[in-house]
Design a protein around this motif. Structure first.
Motif, PDB file in Angstrom:
ATOM      1  N   CYS A  54     109.147  53.389  34.126  1.00 52.19           N
ATOM      2  CA  CYS A  54     108.945  52.086  34.624  1.00 52.19           C
ATOM      3  C   CYS A  54     109.739  52.001  35.881  1.00 52.19           C
ATOM      4  O   CYS A  54     109.070  51.647  37.062  1.00 52.19           O
ATOM      5  CB  CYS A  54     109.866  51.044  33.681  1.00 52.19           C
ATOM      6  SG  CYS A  54     109.662  49.451  34.346  1.00 52.19           S
ATOM      7  N   THR A  55     110.864  52.507  36.164  1.00 54.17           N
ATOM      8  CA  THR A  55     111.621  52.341  37.424  1.00 54.17           C
ATOM      9  C   THR A  55     110.792  53.109  38.737  1.00 54.17           C
ATOM     10  O   THR A  55     110.678  52.784  39.765  1.00 54.17           O
ATOM     11  CB  THR A  55     112.947  52.836  37.511  1.00 54.17           C
ATOM     12  OG1 THR A  55     113.172  54.228  36.790  1.00 54.17           O
ATOM     13  CG2 THR A  55     113.674  51.818  36.583  1.00 54.17           C
ATOM     14  N   ALA A  61     106.318  49.392  45.150  1.00 57.15           N
ATOM     15  CA  ALA A  61     107.328  49.099  46.523  1.00 57.15           C
ATOM     16  C   ALA A  61     106.948  49.705  47.516  1.00 57.15           C
ATOM     17  O   ALA A  61     106.998  49.266  49.006  1.00 57.15           O
ATOM     18  CB  ALA A  61     108.671  48.889  45.906  1.00 57.15           C
ATOM     19  N   GLU A  62     106.635  51.138  47.422  1.00 52.92           N
ATOM     20  CA  GLU A  62     106.505  52.084  48.554  1.00 52.92           C
ATOM     21  C   GLU A  62     105.235  51.929  49.101  1.00 52.92           C
ATOM     22  O   GLU A  62     105.255  51.839  50.298  1.00 52.92           O
ATOM     23  CB  GLU A  62     106.826  53.378  48.293  1.00 52.92           C
ATOM     24  CG  GLU A  62     106.606  54.577  49.169  1.00 52.92           C
ATOM     25  CD  GLU A  62     106.775  55.946  48.725  1.00 52.92           C
ATOM     26  OE1 GLU A  62     105.961  56.672  49.318  1.00 52.92           O
ATOM     27  OE2 GLU A  62     107.533  56.112  47.917  1.00 52.92           O
ATOM     28  N   VAL A  86     106.604  43.578  43.519  1.00 57.50           N
ATOM     29  CA  VAL A  86     106.716  43.659  42.127  1.00 57.50           C
ATOM     30  C   VAL A  86     107.877  44.319  41.841  1.00 57.50           C
ATOM     31  O   VAL A  86     108.560  45.315  42.434  1.00 57.50           O
ATOM     32  CB  VAL A  86     105.643  44.739  41.671  1.00 57.50           C
ATOM     33  CG1 VAL A  86     105.803  45.092  40.328  1.00 57.50           C
ATOM     34  CG2 VAL A  86     104.034  44.131  41.718  1.00 57.50           C
ATOM     35  N   THR A  87     108.830  43.705  40.859  1.00 55.85           N
ATOM     36  CA  THR A  87     110.224  43.963  40.486  1.00 55.85           C
ATOM     37  C   THR A  87     110.258  44.575  39.099  1.00 55.85           C
ATOM     38  O   THR A  87     111.307  45.354  38.944  1.00 55.85           O
ATOM     39  CB  THR A  87     111.271  42.951  40.634  1.00 55.85           C
ATOM     40  OG1 THR A  87     110.837  42.025  40.106  1.00 55.85           O
ATOM     41  CG2 THR A  87     110.928  42.332  42.028  1.00 55.85           C
ATOM     42  N   ASN A  88     109.250  44.501  38.206  1.00 54.64           N
ATOM     43  CA  ASN A  88     109.169  44.820  36.888  1.00 54.64           C
ATOM     44  C   ASN A  88     107.992  45.131  36.268  1.00 54.64           C
ATOM     45  O   ASN A  88     106.972  44.579  37.016  1.00 54.64           O
ATOM     46  CB  ASN A  88     110.286  43.971  36.017  1.00 54.64           C
ATOM     47  CG  ASN A  88     110.689  44.692  34.973  1.00 54.64           C
ATOM     48  OD1 ASN A  88     110.534  45.975  34.663  1.00 54.64           O
ATOM     49  ND2 ASN A  88     111.343  43.980  34.078  1.00 54.64           N
ATOM     50  N   LEU A  89     107.786  46.053  35.546  1.00 55.86           N
ATOM     51  CA  LEU A  89     106.601  45.961  34.826  1.00 55.86           C
ATOM     52  C   LEU A  89     106.765  45.550  33.099  1.00 55.86           C
ATOM     53  O   LEU A  89     107.871  45.523  32.370  1.00 55.86           O
ATOM     54  CB  LEU A  89     106.182  47.683  34.391  1.00 55.86           C
ATOM     55  CG  LEU A  89     105.772  48.380  35.650  1.00 55.86           C
ATOM     56  CD1 LEU A  89     105.444  49.898  35.310  1.00 55.86           C
ATOM     57  CD2 LEU A  89     104.672  47.487  36.227  1.00 55.86           C
ATOM     58  N   LYS A  90     105.834  44.922  32.487  1.00 56.44           N
ATOM     59  CA  LYS A  90     105.790  44.599  31.370  1.00 56.44           C
ATOM     60  C   LYS A  90     104.529  45.213  30.443  1.00 56.44           C
ATOM     61  O   LYS A  90     103.439  45.235  30.842  1.00 56.44           O
ATOM     62  CB  LYS A  90     105.494  43.080  31.086  1.00 56.44           C
ATOM     63  CG  LYS A  90     105.530  42.549  29.766  1.00 56.44           C
ATOM     64  CD  LYS A  90     105.282  41.073  29.529  1.00 56.44           C
ATOM     65  CE  LYS A  90     105.407  40.564  28.004  1.00 56.44           C
ATOM     66  NZ  LYS A  90     105.254  39.140  28.018  1.00 56.44           N
ATOM     67  N   LEU A  91     104.964  46.258  29.657  1.00 58.75           N
ATOM     68  CA  LEU A  91     103.919  46.921  28.900  1.00 58.75           C
ATOM     69  C   LEU A  91     103.765  46.370  27.599  1.00 58.75           C
ATOM     70  O   LEU A  91     104.773  45.992  26.735  1.00 58.75           O
ATOM     71  CB  LEU A  91     104.605  48.261  28.581  1.00 58.75           C
ATOM     72  CG  LEU A  91     104.973  48.972  30.312  1.00 58.75           C
ATOM     73  CD1 LEU A  91     105.963  49.975  30.005  1.00 58.75           C
ATOM     74  CD2 LEU A  91     103.728  49.343  30.830  1.00 58.75           C
ATOM     75  N   LEU A  92     102.296  46.018  27.356  1.00 58.94           N
ATOM     76  CA  LEU A  92     101.925  45.648  26.257  1.00 58.94           C
ATOM     77  C   LEU A  92     101.513  46.674  25.294  1.00 58.94           C
ATOM     78  O   LEU A  92     100.550  47.391  25.939  1.00 58.94           O
ATOM     79  CB  LEU A  92     100.701  44.639  26.500  1.00 58.94           C
ATOM     80  CG  LEU A  92     101.135  43.495  27.309  1.00 58.94           C
ATOM     81  CD1 LEU A  92      99.893  42.583  27.465  1.00 58.94           C
ATOM     82  CD2 LEU A  92     102.235  42.743  26.724  1.00 58.94           C
ATOM     83  N   ASN A  93     101.714  46.895  23.929  1.00 55.44           N
ATOM     84  CA  ASN A  93     101.134  47.535  23.095  1.00 55.44           C
ATOM     85  C   ASN A  93      99.678  47.051  22.914  1.00 55.44           C
ATOM     86  O   ASN A  93      99.341  46.157  23.060  1.00 55.44           O
ATOM     87  CB  ASN A  93     101.928  47.578  21.746  1.00 55.44           C
ATOM     88  CG  ASN A  93     103.246  48.285  21.902  1.00 55.44           C
ATOM     89  OD1 ASN A  93     103.505  49.238  22.762  1.00 55.44           O
ATOM     90  ND2 ASN A  93     104.590  47.800  21.418  1.00 55.44           N
TER      91      ASN A  93
END
Length: 168
Positions: free
Chosen positions: A122-123, A130-131, A138-145
């Motif tokens: 994720c990081t 961001a690069e 975008v500051t975070n990811l939300k991963l859906l199963n």
């Protein structure tokens, strides 16, 4: 009124006229003068006159997007469009970027194993986004199963097992 009061009221009136512009022309006349001021002069009507330099359509669109504050939305759309390029083809086969909501990129994975792997990365993925596209923010990811079929339709539903409680 005495002469002194009359002169004071005249002074006040003249001061107010000075401060507020003393518009003596009618509304219609002011409108005609404003329309005449907007009319181009003979020099502006020439094909190579002032303010007639050619401008590319990309520059016009960029200024339109900037003035309306659409830059962030376009950058976020670019993240969704370039998702396979950012994460690689193999990851893109198993994880699909859905949308960005409040600086969180929502990604649908096709298995729980891929969701777990992307949680570990994720990081790294956020840093790469961001690069490459910093304006997306975008500051975070939300991963859906992977989703199971839902029996809930609409905003009103009753608690319990629903139609499944009558099976067998």
């Amino acid at each position: 009124m005495t002469e002194q009061q009359l002169s004071e009221s005249t002074v006040v009136w003249l001061r107010l006229k000075e401060v507020f512009g003393g518009q003596t022309t009618s509304f219609r006349r002011r409108r005609e003068l404003a329309a005449a001021a907007k009319q181009p002069t003979a020099a502006e009507e020439l094909p190579f006159g002032p303010r007639r330099d050619p401008v590319s359509s990309g520059d016009v669109l960029a200024s339109l997007f900037r003035s309306n504050g659409w830059d962030a939305s376009l950058a976020q759309a670019e993240v969704l469009e370039r998702w396979p390029e950012i994460v690689g083809d193999r990851v893109a086969q198993h994880a699909r970027a859905l949308y960005i909501n409040e600086q969180v990129l929502v990604v649908q994975c096709d298995s729980t194993a891929w969701a777990t792997q992307l949680r570990l990365l994720c990081t790294t993925l956020v840093a790469k986004i961001a690069e490459e596209i910093p304006a997306a923010d975008v500051t975070n990811l939300k991963l859906l199963n992977p989703g199971a079929p839902s029996w809930r339709y609409g905003k009103w539903s009753t608690p319990g097992r629903g139609p499944r409680d009558t099976y067998g």
